[in-house]
Design a protein around this motif. Structure first.
Motif, PDB file in Angstrom:
ATOM      1  N   ILE A  36       0.808  -1.223   0.000  1.00 23.51           N
ATOM      2  CA  ILE A  36       0.000   0.000   0.000  1.00 23.51           C
ATOM      3  C   ILE A  36       0.852   1.290   0.000  1.00 23.51           C
ATOM      4  CG2 ILE A  36      -0.402  -0.280   2.513  1.00 23.51           C
ATOM      5  CD1 ILE A  36      -3.070   1.120   0.271  1.00 23.51           C
ATOM      6  N   ASN A  37       1.959   1.297   0.755  1.00 25.24           N
ATOM      7  CA  ASN A  37       2.768   2.531   0.785  1.00 25.24           C
ATOM      8  C   ASN A  37       3.458   2.748  -0.562  1.00 25.24           C
ATOM      9  OD1 ASN A  37       4.491   0.316   1.275  1.00 25.24           O
ATOM     10  ND2 ASN A  37       6.013   1.640   2.222  1.00 25.24           N
ATOM     11  N   ARG A  38       3.847   1.647  -1.207  1.00 24.20           N
ATOM     12  CA  ARG A  38       4.503   1.768  -2.513  1.00 24.20           C
ATOM     13  C   ARG A  38       3.495   2.252  -3.554  1.00 24.20           C
ATOM     14  NH1 ARG A  38       6.698  -2.824  -6.114  1.00 24.20           N
ATOM     15  NH2 ARG A  38       7.501  -1.511  -7.793  1.00 24.20           N
ATOM     16  N   TYR A  39       2.258   1.773  -3.409  1.00 25.54           N
ATOM     17  CA  TYR A  39       1.222   2.200  -4.345  1.00 25.54           C
ATOM     18  C   TYR A  39       1.021   3.722  -4.251  1.00 25.54           C
ATOM     19  CZ  TYR A  39      -3.113   2.360  -6.963  1.00 25.54           C
ATOM     20  OH  TYR A  39      -4.057   2.663  -7.905  1.00 25.54           O
ATOM     21  N   LEU A  40       0.975   4.223  -3.021  1.00 20.72           N
ATOM     22  CA  LEU A  40       0.813   5.681  -2.845  1.00 20.72           C
ATOM     23  C   LEU A  40       1.968   6.431  -3.501  1.00 20.72           C
ATOM     24  CD1 LEU A  40      -1.511   5.015  -0.822  1.00 20.72           C
ATOM     25  CD2 LEU A  40      -0.686   6.927   0.519  1.00 20.72           C
ATOM     26  N   ALA A  41       3.168   5.862  -3.364  1.00 25.11           N
ATOM     27  CA  ALA A  41       4.336   6.497  -3.999  1.00 25.11           C
ATOM     28  C   ALA A  41       4.205   6.446  -5.520  1.00 25.11           C
ATOM     29  CB  ALA A  41       5.615   5.804  -3.540  1.00 25.11           C
ATOM     30  N   MET A  42       3.720   5.336  -6.044  1.00 21.09           N
ATOM     31  CA  MET A  42       3.545   5.212  -7.510  1.00 21.09           C
ATOM     32  C   MET A  42       2.513   6.215  -8.028  1.00 21.09           C
ATOM     33  SD  MET A  42       3.366   1.086  -7.835  1.00 21.09           S
ATOM     34  CE  MET A  42       2.547   1.011  -9.407  1.00 21.09           C
ATOM     35  N   CYS A  43       1.617   6.607  -7.144  1.00 19.82           N
ATOM     36  CA  CYS A  43       0.574   7.572  -7.532  1.00 19.82           C
ATOM     37  C   CYS A  43       1.049   9.009  -7.298  1.00 19.82           C
ATOM     38  CB  CYS A  43      -0.700   7.333  -6.731  1.00 19.82           C
ATOM     39  SG  CYS A  43      -1.418   5.732  -7.046  1.00 19.82           S
ATOM     40  N   GLY A  44       2.260   9.159  -6.810  1.00 15.97           N
ATOM     41  CA  GLY A  44       2.816  10.497  -6.626  1.00 15.97           C
ATOM     42  C   GLY A  44       2.287  11.199  -5.378  1.00 15.97           C
ATOM     43  N   VAL A  45       1.756  10.414  -4.433  1.00 15.56           N
ATOM     44  CA  VAL A  45       1.214  11.054  -3.225  1.00 15.56           C
ATOM     45  C   VAL A  45       2.341  11.468  -2.280  1.00 15.56           C
ATOM     46  CG1 VAL A  45      -0.200  10.634  -1.171  1.00 15.56           C
ATOM     47  CG2 VAL A  45      -0.987   9.852  -3.408  1.00 15.56           C
ATOM     48  N   ALA A  46       3.305  10.593  -2.105  1.00 14.67           N
ATOM     49  CA  ALA A  46       4.423  10.872  -1.193  1.00 14.67           C
ATOM     50  C   ALA A  46       5.476   9.804  -1.411  1.00 14.67           C
ATOM     51  CB  ALA A  46       3.944  10.829   0.260  1.00 14.67           C
ATOM     52  N   SER A  47       6.622   9.981  -0.761  1.00 12.53           N
ATOM     53  CA  SER A  47       7.623   8.921  -0.832  1.00 12.53           C
ATOM     54  C   SER A  47       7.078   7.733  -0.032  1.00 12.53           C
ATOM     55  CB  SER A  47       8.940   9.391  -0.227  1.00 12.53           C
ATOM     56  OG  SER A  47       8.795   9.514   1.160  1.00 12.53           O
TER      57      SER A  47
END
Ligand code: URA
Length: 246
Positions: free
Chosen positions: A10-21
């Motif tokens: 889930i954290n990597r997905y957020l990063a892939m979406c440009g939300v945060a590192s």
């Protein structure tokens, strides 16, 4: 991905979406800002089926973006975060106007520090650039309040015990009487200022001129540009194929 959903944490997905590192994304997940298929997910080990699950961040659906990379010459008196500070110090959003993707700055520079910052929506790369484990060197030009003494430079090369532990730069060179070039691969807060102050100097100007193979070059203060193909390739080679100093 052919036919099968890409499973990503889930954290990597957020990063892939440009939300945060990835690291900052963990905090956002723990804070309850992320829903998958309508339910809040706090579990950091949760895996998302990219393009299949409906993932929301603060109520908005997020999707993986194409990855973009820019360098910015941060001027003095800007925070290195996108948004303004609570004390109304300006953030970088005042400078970046025409980037359609949601990029975020990688690493930090002090409010009064200047120079090279990488902006991207590639959370994986961002993590590697800022993590000392990957040993990416940062080069700073450091103007001092007085003439630098040669023996001090020799001592600086041996390192110093600071309040949060020992620090030793990769290189220190005198460029001019009161100007040093310091190379290091650490991200500790105010590290350059604290290091030189150990030797009795005060920084009057601090400019980051390189991050690994990326160079600030002649990019004017306050301006940004996309990374060239060749720059990105060299950076990725260094981060993904170089030996990890684990
Ligand atoms: N070291 C500092 O002291 N400040 C910076 O902004 C960067 C490195």
């Amino acid at each position: 991905m052919e036919g099968r959903a890409l499973l990503v944490r889930i954290n990597r997905y957020l990063a892939m979406c440009g939300v945060a590192s990835r690291r900052s994304a963990e905090e956002l997940i723990k804070a309850g800002f992320v829903k998958v298929n309508g339910k809040v997910v706090n579990d950091l080990s949760f895996k998302v089926r990219a393009w299949v699950d409906r993932v929301e961040f603060k109520g908005k659906i997020i999707l993986p973006e194409g990855q973009v990379y820019y360098i910015l010459n941060k001027p003095c008196c800007y925070l290195s975060s996108l948004k303004d500070g609570i004390d109304s110090k300006k953030g970088l959003l005042h400078l970046i106007k025409n980037i359609p993707e949601r990029v975020f700055p990688v690493g930090r520079l002090d409010y009064n520090s200047e120079g090279l910052m990488l902006l991207t929506n590639d959370g994986e790369l961002a993590l590697r650039v800022s993590h000392p484990r990957y040993g990416l060197e940062k080069v700073y030009l450091v103007w001092m309040d007085k003439v630098i003494k040669e023996p001090h430079v020799r001592q600086m090369l041996k390192g110093a015990r600071l309040e949060d532990g020992f620090f030793s730069p990769d290189d220190v060179r005198i460029i001019k009487q009161n100007l040093l070039e310091i190379t290091l691969h650490e991200g500790r807060k105010h590290i350059v200022k604290r290091f030189v102050s150990y030797f009795g100097y005060r920084v009057v100007r601090l400019l980051r001129v390189a991050i690994g193979p990326l160079r600030l070059g002649a990019l004017p203060s306050g301006q940004y540009r996309p990374l060239k193909e060749s720059e990105l390739r060299t950076l990725k080679l260094k981060l993904y194929q170089g030996r990890v100093n684990a």
